[in-house]
Design an enzyme around this catalytic site. Sequence first.
Site, PDB file in Angstrom:
ATOM      1  N   ARG A  34      48.791  19.677  33.708  1.00  0.00           N
ATOM      2  CA  ARG A  34      50.148  19.450  33.204  1.00  0.00           C
ATOM      3  C   ARG A  34      50.365  17.990  32.806  1.00  0.00           C
ATOM      4  O   ARG A  34      51.327  17.658  32.139  1.00  0.00           O
ATOM      5  CB  ARG A  34      51.189  19.840  34.257  1.00  0.00           C
ATOM      6  N   HIS A 118      50.100  31.326  42.156  1.00  0.00           N
ATOM      7  CA  HIS A 118      49.801  31.359  40.717  1.00  0.00           C
ATOM      8  C   HIS A 118      48.533  32.160  40.433  1.00  0.00           C
ATOM      9  O   HIS A 118      47.951  32.046  39.362  1.00  0.00           O
ATOM     10  CB  HIS A 118      49.659  29.943  40.156  1.00  0.00           C
ATOM     11  N   CYS A 129      42.237  49.015  31.318  1.00  0.00           N
ATOM     12  CA  CYS A 129      41.931  49.977  32.394  1.00  0.00           C
ATOM     13  C   CYS A 129      42.141  49.380  33.783  1.00  0.00           C
ATOM     14  O   CYS A 129      41.982  50.066  34.786  1.00  0.00           O
ATOM     15  CB  CYS A 129      40.510  50.520  32.256  1.00  0.00           C
TER      16      CYS A 129
HETATM   17 ZN    ZN Z   1      38.632  48.228  30.878  1.00  0.00          ZN
END
Ligand code: ZN
Length: 244
Positions: A34, A118, A129
């Site tokens: 940052r 985070h 998937c």
């Molecule tokens: Zn996949």
Amino acid sequence: MSVERLAELLRNSNRTVALTGAGISVPSGIPDFRSPGTGLWEKVDPMEVAHISVFLQDPQRFWSYYRPRFGMLADKEPNLAHRALAELEARGMLDAVVTQNIDTLHRKAGSRKVIEVHGTIETGSCWDCKTAYPLARVAEMFDDAGVARCGCGGAVKPDVVLFGEMLPEQAMEEAYALCASADLLLCVGTSLEVYPVAGLPEVTRRAGGRLAIVTMGPTPYDAEADVRLEGDVVEELEALLGAL
Ligand code: ZN
């Protein structure tokens, strides 16, 4: 306002929680991304590229930015500040580490109770998937365009919170609960400026807990802190261990 005072607070605290940010990993060679002008990311604004909308619309651009970062983080080692917190936990003086860092260095250092608000680079998951893959496997999944691809054809996203994404609800709830029940919140290497994590010291304060801040540069909580140490995080935490 000294290491001795912090040692005293720690000894007298039944529940201490550490809250850590980028500053604790800087001595491990991980720049605070940052901060402007930090090498690898000098030319791009991370908020523009490490954004969920870029991952979804242009995974090639996302990964062209993120792949070197991913690779750079993978072989970093914890430093003595990470190890000091692991040591405090081993001595029964620290209940948990809540961290904004995705670099897994707290766990590499031996900390057992780590809340990664985070996310972490430890795994990546297929957007389509949802299959999760360990970091080393993700590194082998890049196609010719430089996009990590699952066998199903979907793009793989690192399991870190990108800009534009919500923080993981369960981790944040755990962090709030820990901070609400802490007698002492030990903030290390964080400027306490990025919400919602920046609100956690207030949770501890409102519940009657104390605040210790070990970081270079100002934070919004400096006036409320019971101990405020501004030196190098490694030196300060080493001194703390020595004073206990
Ligand atoms: Zn996949």
